[in-house]
Design a protein around this motif. Sequence first.
Motif: not given
Lengths: 442, 586
Positions: A397, A400-401, A404, A421-422, A424-426, A428, B539, B542
Amino acid sequence: MKLRMISVAGAAILALASTGLQAETKLTIAMVNNGDMIRMQRLSEAFEKANPEIKLDWVVLEENVLRQRVTTDIATKGGQFDVLSIGTYEAPIWAKRGWLVTLDGLPADYDVEDILPPIRQGLSFKGKMYAVPFYGESSFTMYRTDLFKKAGLDMPEKPTWDFIKDAARKLTDKSNEVYGICLRGKPGWGENMAFLTAMANSYGARWFDMNWKPQFDGEAWKATITDYVELMNEVGPPDASAKGYKENLALFRAGKCAIWIDATAAGQFVTNADSDVANSVGFALAPDKGLGKSANWLWAWALAIPESSHNKDAAKKFVAWATSKHYLELVATKDGWPNVPPGTRRSLYENRAYLDAAPFARTTLASILAADPNHPTVEPVPYTGIQFVAIPEFQSIGTAVGNRFAAALSGTIPIDEALGNAQWVTGKVIERARFLQGHSAL
Amino acid sequence: MTNKAFDPGQSIADMDDEQLPIPPHKLHGWGRFAGLYAAEHVAATEFVIGATFVALGAGIWDILIGLLIGNTLAILSFWLITAPIAVDTRLSLYTYLNRIAGDSMSRLYNVANVLIFGVISAAMITVSATAVRALFDIPPQVHPYPTSVLFVIVAIAVAVIVVLVAVFGFNAVTEFASICAPWLMVMFIVGGMVLLPALSEFITGYTTLTSFSDFVQIAGATVWTGLNAEGKPGIGMLEVAGFAWAANTFSHFGLIDMALLRYAKKKSYGLATSTGMMFGHYVAWISAGLMGAATAAMTKSSIMVVDPGEVAFYALGASGFVIVVVAGWTTANANLYRAGLAAQAVFPDVPRTKVTLLVGLAVVVASAFPFIYQSMLPLLTYAGLILVPVGGIVFAEHHIFPRIGFTRYWARFKGLQYSVPAIGTWAVSLVFGFGLGALNIIPFYYLFLPTWFVSIAAYIVLAKKYGAAESYPEGEQAERVFQERVAEFHAQQAATESHEPVNDASILSKVIKAIYIIIGLAVPFVLAWRVLFHSPDIYVYYVNLERFYDVSIWCTVIYFVFAYWDLKRSKALQRAAVRGASEPAV
């Protein structure tokens, strides 16, 4: 007589053969390509000379690449490496998974107690060390004293973000390629997210509340990212989202950054002879927002031995050598005291020669000692770690973050979208992690 | 699959087509077999077998190389054993066996087929039912017997539909199954593709794989670990190769695929089976294993517990539900239909619908027991062991008898009602094969090999004793005459029948084809490609995955609508062409 001669000759042949056939142990070392590590590679000749039965084979990689290669290898028990460069994030998590060798039983003159407590604690799991620090670092503020003087500014010992923002704007001179501030923008959990998480901590933000609910939808994160993006767009270097530690170090050394907030390990590199601004660099603590937490982190690049290594004894010998007091002395002898790997041993900060030669030393020590990974944020959190969250899922994460936020910095997406976005993905990933752990706390 | 006694003197025109060799003008080229085998061997069974290799604890290299070896041996078996007999005789095994060994042997053989095809059908119905189970949140069935009344109801409901369709609407399902193959292939591939980044991220924290060696490392650490479900060292390369080879023994060594390969222009078309073996039994098994292991890891369960419905739903979203139902249903239908035909051959006086219903009733009951589908790989292996001796008998009669001076078709020429050598050989071989299995001397998936040799040897010995070495000039002359009459009949047929396929060059047909190929197949593949190769972090992964799920279900719908439309148009065109050809020229 003849028989005796044959026996002697036979014994001599056997002895020669055994010498010749003595197995040479090859240690494969996965190493991050920063200055201290590269120096170690250069000086390791001394180790090989003292241990002729051990041959060192170096795999030098950029930080993000190294992390992926090393993680894949150790998680899959690939056994490619005997010694790994890892940090305070990986050490306890990998130790818990049984992937690392315990580093107890090091020689008496290694003096484990000399290692700074926060660093030692960061590399331990259940009271046992699983990695030994090559260098330790926090983060602090590096600034150009000449430019500050020219602008009539005085850097406080403990600057605030408001002061930093104001000073950066005043010091910017884009026509001469001098940018008010340089901050990490390159995506990666160990790159932009190390800086941004520490900065967010000082703004009162946190990754999760006590129920592991992500907090990117809160005002504190919004303020953090908004200030960061606006400041960098206004007075930062061009193409900031592609610049990480190494790129900003090069910019600062070339005199193109008025202020740079980054790793304390950079102190030696901005003040050594190769730096264009060596004589006009000042050091202050990392900024805060008046909420009781500074934007400084705690990290150590350390050497660890994977369980999958077939050369554990030789590897142990090497990691003990590379992180010993003797190695620090070797560096001092060869390259001078300022270039000694910092931030690991208390004795170094009691060494007058080092303190005199390294103008960043006292601020480095103060920054390291001020870092508290057990209480990293203004509000309580269920995790430890300052610039990272010490859970296995953070690597994923965080990256990913980081991507973003880098996209927000480059203007590809708006800040609100990046934060959404951060969140949402965190959410999930954490939901999945909690499911896998039986719906319990992580 | 007729069991009618063969009489070479009867009128050729009155004979059932199945009793006659395939005429030269109805033979097909290489491409037809490549397509046929690719379609035949990508079915619901692949979900089960792929997961079985994981559960049995195969290592990554055991799978990558072992499957390659086993499937290569299977291809060679098709090429060197099945295709030559099929092309020489142009008959199905049922017909040829009937000519060789007479009614009694054929009847026994059909009994075995009823059993085997019925079991496969039941297993595939259970596989379909697992998808419905996943949809209605019915608990997974992890025991050999059902543990949920709701699951029993679902399985019975699915089975009843399958039975009724097999009885009354089989042709429609066959048509539908024929268009499923390309879509099934794509879905099997993309299912593995979209889960690979998640598997990688689950282990390493990174969604990207930088090289094939990354794939090997991650798959080796998470899927084919070398440890079985109990954590003990699992099967090795020898076993994997054996399973892959044995999985289709009833088709190659057992000669059942003579029914398909009798249409081949050349014996070398046996090599066309490589599409089925290397795609269905290599790529699809690997992909199914990957999907199963990833689902097990990310749903916190064991590969022993996750069922095909759950796996497909997890990997492919709503399309996964469709794939399991469609693949399971079409496979179940085809096998139940075969079982029905075999049963009819055993009881020739009972109508096919009635006998299929009776077999279907047993299948309905069996389908409620997950044990059958959970044991698919060993069941297929043992099914092969049962049928391989029949292949040995036919091989001996076809290849060896002419070489050692025995007479082919000797039992018929001698007028034997019961071919004791054939029935005796089968019995001896089964006792030998299963006895060898009981003694545990060699792994059970290799049992078919010595059993095949024993059946050949036993048949030669017994046949000699019963008169195979004797000469039957009258019978042989009658056979020659019969073959000449067949050749004449075929020549007349070729002259009158329009057998040139009509080439549909209309723009509408091309548009229809383009739509289902591009939207139905290419789009899901491209989306899966993006998931696998363009997801630099979790991210993006998904986001890409959800896009894949959202779009691929519509691609599935579009594929089936347009592919079925194309099929209907093509059939209508062929029918029109046949009508046109049969009308007298003015």
